[in-house]
Design an enzyme around this catalytic site. Structure first.
Site, mmCIF file in Angstrom:
data_model
loop_
_atom_site.group_PDB
_atom_site.id
_atom_site.type_symbol
_atom_site.label_atom_id
_atom_site.label_comp_id
_atom_site.label_asym_id
_atom_site.label_seq_id
_atom_site.Cartn_x
_atom_site.Cartn_y
_atom_site.Cartn_z
ATOM 1 N N CYS A 273 0.957 -1.196 -0.069
ATOM 2 C CA CYS A 273 -0.027 0.065 0.122
ATOM 3 C C CYS A 273 0.847 1.286 -0.163
ATOM 4 O O CYS A 273 0.689 2.371 -0.697
ATOM 5 C CB CYS A 273 -0.950 -0.090 1.105
ATOM 6 N N ARG A 302 6.567 -11.453 5.728
ATOM 7 C CA ARG A 302 5.965 -11.154 6.769
ATOM 8 C C ARG A 302 6.553 -12.186 7.780
ATOM 9 O O ARG A 302 6.597 -13.549 7.403
ATOM 10 C CB ARG A 302 4.571 -11.242 6.958
ATOM 11 N N GLN A 320 0.959 -10.917 -3.196
ATOM 12 C CA GLN A 320 -0.442 -10.582 -3.066
ATOM 13 C C GLN A 320 -1.069 -10.146 -4.565
ATOM 14 O O GLN A 320 -0.011 -9.415 -5.096
ATOM 15 C CB GLN A 320 -0.417 -9.546 -1.971
ATOM 16 N N ASP A 322 -2.665 -7.662 -5.433
ATOM 17 C CA ASP A 322 -2.814 -6.493 -4.375
ATOM 18 C C ASP A 322 -3.431 -5.450 -5.423
ATOM 19 O O ASP A 322 -2.992 -5.502 -6.737
ATOM 20 C CB ASP A 322 -1.857 -5.960 -3.908
ATOM 21 N N HIS A 324 -5.490 -1.223 -5.235
ATOM 22 C CA HIS A 324 -5.797 -0.024 -4.758
ATOM 23 C C HIS A 324 -6.683 0.795 -5.690
ATOM 24 O O HIS A 324 -6.347 1.122 -6.854
ATOM 25 C CB HIS A 324 -4.893 0.514 -4.037
ATOM 26 N N LYS A 404 -15.470 -3.793 5.442
ATOM 27 C CA LYS A 404 -14.991 -4.541 4.579
ATOM 28 C C LYS A 404 -15.924 -5.664 3.927
ATOM 29 O O LYS A 404 -16.752 -6.151 4.832
ATOM 30 C CB LYS A 404 -13.652 -5.063 4.521
ATOM 31 N N HIS A 450 -8.664 -1.042 -0.563
ATOM 32 C CA HIS A 450 -7.556 -2.108 -0.786
ATOM 33 C C HIS A 450 -8.452 -3.135 -1.379
ATOM 34 O O HIS A 450 -9.599 -3.648 -0.705
ATOM 35 C CB HIS A 450 -6.894 -2.512 0.448
#
Length: 575
Positions: A273, A302, A320, A322, A324, A404, A450
């Site tokens: 992000c 992580r 990911q 991912d 946005h 979410k 997200h």
């Protein structure tokens, strides 16, 4: 007889299991024994290391307790009396758990026979209300999940309202063992994890990499078609970036130690992000540019404790899918509806059709203006309604920075997996002071969403392996066709056809080993090859191949042109 929820049944079964353990091992110490989505567990401490035979003995003792119809008796004690009772019983872990209960709250225990447990409840009326129970396994577990604490033994079990449901679940477990992605990953030569490289770090073998490349290419193509632009961002970033984003304050335990570069601390990224926001901040933005839909297959790192690492399902380095979405207030409802539609279309392309939505609302503590939360929730609800999805409300279950939608899918054997997330974020736009110039010429803060559709590529791949039991659909299979020459006389012909099929976009291999045709067919079946193309003298003479399909069985002799057409059609239709 009263009807009880699965949660109550399973939590009650955990107490019965603990009572059985105490009868068999009187000096045992207990920690916690909650219900879970799959059953229940209890963490215990004792010198004896439990074996599968011990679980059988404990389960038999549980059945004795169940048959006695012992009541679950509620007991409320003052804090001093509770402390005294636990000290006298030598239950040191329970004493620590007692200290976690805030002053002023009720301190309650439940008693069955001679077993007394610190617990809020609720429970079934008596032990005979438990009609179907099974102990499954035992594993190690650190007290409170911290590696410096004592290692306890965790007994796993499950319980259902009736024997039929238990039997169905146990059958599902057996089927899941056959489909275990770790087992199939080794058998099909898809991936490996080496301790020399590091736990939770995946090595993709050629076949696994081929499948991954196929669905990642599809993912990129579909994103372009649906109005997304793709980004690439670094694997590390300065400490200052993670301070601004809040990760160093809220998330540092899951981040790896910093590396020093030119005297400045850098961290491996746990999220994508902040990098996407940095791209947004490179210049002043206008409402005319919005919405922006930015997507990245970004690899993040992580820290996960070694005890929770699990094949591809729980790793330390993962990619990911991912994205946005940055937009105005007026655009948000349309954008959310489009994200949800796009999510469902992708899942259906991969063969998942049983999908349920979970809507998480505002928690007690949150950031962001109330009107933003209200608008965000309205848009999420409208999108779910528009798609006609079954939905479950998770009241107060949203993150502090926004509500979410989670999408959960069911696989081929009925297991539910939490996958896609569509998450509003009112925190990062404020932290990074994001803005755009509106139609009124003034600065406004954009809405930011997200969005991860497949979640982590590694976990998705593991689920995909288990969903298809390694028999991937034609379009995903690393080898879509295999030519099987009966003797060495057909090898040149087979090589020529292999090149022709590959040039047509069909992933083709040859089994040219000096084995019988039966052995070659068996090997190909074990590898779940969709199309077997047998070449004998007659096929060479006729410029044909004898076709055997994994889905349709023996098809017969076909021309090369028709074979190409058939396989390409399967690939296009994602059969």
């Amino acid at each position: 007889m009263a009807e009880y929820s699965l949660d109550v049944i399973r939590h009650s079964a955990a107490h019965i299991m603990a009572a059985a353990v105490q009868q068999l091992y009187p000096t045992v110490k207990f920690d916690i024994g909650p219900s879970t989505s799959e059953g229940f567990y209890y963490d215990i401490d004792m010198e004896h290391r439990l074996t599968p035979d011990d679980l059988v003995e404990i389960e038999n003792k549980m059945k004795e307790i169940i048959n006695k119809k012992l009541p679950f008796e509620y007991i409320e004690l003052s804090r001093p009396d509770a402390e005294k009772m636990l000290k006298e019983a030598g239950q040191t872990f329970k004493l620590e758990r007692l200290a976690d209960i805030p002053d002023g709250e009720k301190i309650s225990f439940f008693k069955i026979g001679d077993f007394v447990d610190l617990c809020r409840g609720p429970h079934v009326e008596n032990t005979n209300n438990i009609k179907a129970v099974k102990l499954l396994s035992v594993a190690g577990s650190y007290y409170r999940g911290k590696e410096n604490n004592p290692m306890l033994q965790r007994i796993y079990g499950t319980a259902f309202s009736n024997p039929k449901s238990l039997k169905k679940y146990l059958k599902q477990i057996e089927e899941a063992k056959k489909r275990d992605h770790r087992k199939l990953g080794k058998e099909l030569d898809l991936f490996s994890i080496s301790e020399d490289v590091g736990g939770g770090l995946v090595l993709w073998h050629p076949k696994g990499a081929m499948i991954r490349n196929t669905f990642e290419t599809f993912w990129r193509d579909e994103h372009y078609k649906n109005g997304y632009d793709l980004l690439y961002t670094p694997h590390i970033g300065k400490a200052k970036l993670w301070e601004t984003s809040g990760h160093l304050h809220f998330y540092q335990d899951a981040m790896y130690s910093p590396m020093k570069i030119d005297g400045t601390d850098y961290y491996a990224k746990p999220m994508n992000c902040p990098f996407h926001i940095e791209i947004y901040q490179t210049r002043r933005r206008s409402y005319k540019e919005l919405p922006l839909r930015w997507a990245e297959l970004g690899t993040v790192y992580r820290y996960e404790k070694s005890g929770v690492l699990h094949g591809l399902m729980r790793v330390r380095g993962f990619t990911q899918d991912d994205a946005h979405i940055i937009c105005t207030k007026d655009q948000i409802e349309t954008e959310i509806a489009e994200v949800l539609r796009f999510s469902l279309s992708l899942w259906k392309a991969f063969g998942f059709t049983d999908i349920k939505a979970y809507l998480a609302t505002k928690p007690e503590k949150s950031v962001g203006a109330p009107d933003r939360w209200e608008k965000a929730l309205e848009s999420l609800k409208a999108a779910i309604k528009q798609e006609g999805l079954e939905c479950e409300l998770d009241q107060g279950g949203g993150a502090f920075y926004g509500p979410k939608i989670d999408l959960k899918i069911k696989d081929a054997i009925g297991r539910e997996w939490q996958m896609s997330t569509i998450q509003f974020d009112f925190n990062l736009p404020e932290r990074f002071n994001m803005s755009y110039i509106g139609e009124d010429g003034q600065k406004h803060q954009p809405y930011m969403v997200h969005r991860a559709l497949l979640g982590s590529i590694e976990r998705f791949f593991g689920i995909l392996v288990e969903h298809y039991a390694g028999a991937f659909p034609v379009w995903l299979n690393p080898q879509q066709a295999r030519i099987l020459p009966i003797t060495d006389r057909q090898k040149d012909f087979a090589e020529k056809i292999k090149i022709e099929l590959r040039q047509a976009g069909i992933k083709t291999g040859i089994d040219s080993r000096s084995e019988t045709i039966g052995a070659k067919i068996k090997a190909a079946r074990n590898e779940r090859i969709p199309y077997l193309l047998v070449a004998g003298d007659r096929e060479v003479q006729n410029s044909t191949l004898s076709v055997r399909s994994r889905r349709e069985g023996q098809i017969g002799e076909m021309s090369i042109k028709d074979i190409k057409s058939k396989i390409i059609d399967d690939i296009k239709r994602k059969i």
